[in-house]
Design a protein around this motif. Structure first.
Motif, PDB file in Angstrom:
ATOM      1  N   THR A   1       4.347  80.590  13.262  1.00 27.09           N
ATOM      2  CA  THR A   1       3.754  80.945  14.419  1.00 27.09           C
ATOM      3  C   THR A   1       2.457  80.439  15.206  1.00 27.09           C
ATOM      4  OG1 THR A   1       4.884  83.110  13.993  1.00 27.09           O
ATOM      5  CG2 THR A   1       3.263  83.191  15.777  1.00 27.09           C
ATOM      6  N   GLN A   2       1.598  80.448  14.109  1.00 18.87           N
ATOM      7  CA  GLN A   2       0.271  79.761  14.725  1.00 18.87           C
ATOM      8  C   GLN A   2       0.239  78.347  15.209  1.00 18.87           C
ATOM      9  OE1 GLN A   2      -3.138  81.606  14.714  1.00 18.87           O
ATOM     10  NE2 GLN A   2      -3.285  79.782  16.277  1.00 18.87           N
ATOM     11  N   ALA A   3       0.999  77.635  14.513  1.00 21.43           N
ATOM     12  CA  ALA A   3       1.397  76.126  14.654  1.00 21.43           C
ATOM     13  C   ALA A   3       1.953  75.966  15.993  1.00 21.43           C
ATOM     14  CB  ALA A   3       2.286  75.446  13.453  1.00 21.43           C
ATOM     15  N   ILE A   4       3.128  76.754  16.252  1.00 21.73           N
ATOM     16  CA  ILE A   4       3.735  76.508  17.605  1.00 21.73           C
ATOM     17  C   ILE A   4       3.089  77.180  18.704  1.00 21.73           C
ATOM     18  CG2 ILE A   4       5.857  77.380  18.909  1.00 21.73           C
ATOM     19  CD1 ILE A   4       7.433  77.340  16.095  1.00 21.73           C
ATOM     20  N   PHE A   5       2.358  78.078  18.594  1.00 16.72           N
ATOM     21  CA  PHE A   5       1.346  78.440  19.470  1.00 16.72           C
ATOM     22  C   PHE A   5       0.299  77.389  19.867  1.00 16.72           C
ATOM     23  CE2 PHE A   5      -2.161  80.806  21.415  1.00 16.72           C
ATOM     24  CZ  PHE A   5      -1.719  81.662  22.348  1.00 16.72           C
ATOM     25  N   ASN A   6      -0.234  76.903  18.954  1.00 17.51           N
ATOM     26  CA  ASN A   6      -1.157  75.828  19.066  1.00 17.51           C
ATOM     27  C   ASN A   6      -0.747  74.475  19.805  1.00 17.51           C
ATOM     28  OD1 ASN A   6      -3.338  77.576  18.092  1.00 17.51           O
ATOM     29  ND2 ASN A   6      -3.243  76.445  16.088  1.00 17.51           N
ATOM     30  N   ALA A   7       0.593  74.214  19.206  1.00 20.91           N
ATOM     31  CA  ALA A   7       1.132  73.019  19.893  1.00 20.91           C
ATOM     32  C   ALA A   7       1.767  73.247  21.411  1.00 20.91           C
ATOM     33  CB  ALA A   7       2.260  72.458  19.116  1.00 20.91           C
ATOM     34  N   ASN A   8       2.205  74.285  21.652  1.00 19.14           N
ATOM     35  CA  ASN A   8       2.537  74.606  23.033  1.00 19.14           C
ATOM     36  C   ASN A   8       3.840  73.715  23.369  1.00 19.14           C
ATOM     37  OD1 ASN A   8       2.056  76.235  25.226  1.00 19.14           O
ATOM     38  ND2 ASN A   8       1.239  74.621  26.377  1.00 19.14           N
ATOM     39  N   PRO A   9       4.780  73.601  22.682  1.00 17.98           N
ATOM     40  CA  PRO A   9       5.814  72.723  22.690  1.00 17.98           C
ATOM     41  C   PRO A   9       6.947  73.418  23.911  1.00 17.98           C
ATOM     42  CG  PRO A   9       6.325  74.218  20.785  1.00 17.98           C
ATOM     43  CD  PRO A   9       4.947  74.526  21.449  1.00 17.98           C
TER      44      PRO A   9
END
Length: 293
Positions: free
Chosen positions: A95-103
């Motif tokens: 969740t944190q990784a995808i939130f940060n990456a904003n794909p």
């Protein structure tokens, strides 16, 4: 760089994905046997065998920071795994990784880097190999709001249903939470009648028409009856038209009006919705549970 013929042969030997096979060959000088061994050691072969499994359990998560919010569904095959500390830890990292990456796409989301340096896809593969049960990100949506708007959200205590709303700032922030909770319970398909999918509406209207005719209603009255039934159906499937469960004398629209707020966006995820679920393999569930005890 590994050529496609070698990649194809290695995939046939191990069932590994194209990128995993390519990396294995590059790491092992295009030696097929060494590459296959490398894939087994990394747990990728074991995970690949689970790739076609149906993962219908899991959790819904919502992350909000400033003007951005993420709604995501992460799946497992059994509820036992979904409740395990390993799965929950991975879900938090994803969740944190995808939130940060904003794909923008799921393909891009799977490439996002977790705090441990693995991509989301690699992290899922690692856990799948470790527990012998498929783990996967099914879907997500990122929403950005304006400065004069607010997020409202609700995740049910079993983490199986999550609702995310964007509202204009009103007189009471609790109102948005109440509407989100209502949507979780009542499962509206659309925010308003303006948002109704027309192909869906045409199909449902056709069904209602056929049902009305089958009931033997007079032809001169059938059309009027169908119109009435369509109106009732829309009131049931559109969030703003539904009767507010805390105060049935008001629609959701009327409730929001009383708090000087307007609904802009509505999202609702429920774990496994739209996926055909197989009968539970209780032996497999018990075996999975034992791995976390």
């Amino acid at each position: 760089m590994a050529n496609m013929d070698l990649i194809k042969k290695l995939r046939g030997m191990t069932q590994a994905g194209v990128m995993d096979a390519k990396k294995a060959l590059e790491e092992n000088g295009d030696d097929l046997d060494k590459a296959a061994q490398w894939l087994r050691e990394k747990g990728i072969v074991k995970a690949a065998k689970k790739a076609s499994a149906v993962a219908t359990e899991g959790i819904i998560k919502i992350m909000i920071h400033a003007d951005k919010a993420l709604l995501i569904e992460i799946n497992s095959q059994t509820d036992f795994v979904a409740m395990s500390s390993s799965f929950i830890e991975l879900s938090n990292e994803i969740t944190q990784a995808i939130f940060n990456a904003n794909p923008n796409t799921l393909e891009d989301a799977l490439k996002a880097k977790t705090i441990k340096g693995l991509t989301v896809e690699e992290a899922c593969t690692e856990l799948t190999a470790r527990i012998g049960e498929k783990t996967a990100v099914r879907r997500f949506e990122i929403i950005n709001k304006k400065s004069d708007e607010v997020f409202a959200h609700y995740v049910h205590n079993n983490n199986k249903i999550g609702v995310l709303l964007v509202l204009t700032k009103g007189s009471n922030d609790i109102a948005g939470h109440d509407v989100a909770m209502h949507a979780a319970a009542m499962n509206p398909k659309f925010l308003s009648q303006q948002d109704v999918d027309q192909a869906w509406l045409m199909n449902e209207t056709k069904i209602l028409k056929e049902q009305t005719i089958a009931e033997g209603k007079p032809a001169d009255k059938a059309e009027m009856i169908v119109k009435g039934r369509v109106k009732k159906m829309l009131a049931e499937v559109c969030l703003l038209d539904q009767q507010f469960f805390k105060d049935p004398s008001k629609s959701i629209q009327e409730f929001l009006n009383s708090h000087k707020s307007i609904a802009i966006k509505y999202l609702r995820y429920e774990v496994g919705e739209g996926i055909e679920k197989k009968n539970n393999d209780f032996a497999a569930e018990v075996a999975a549970q034992m791995k976390f005890n």
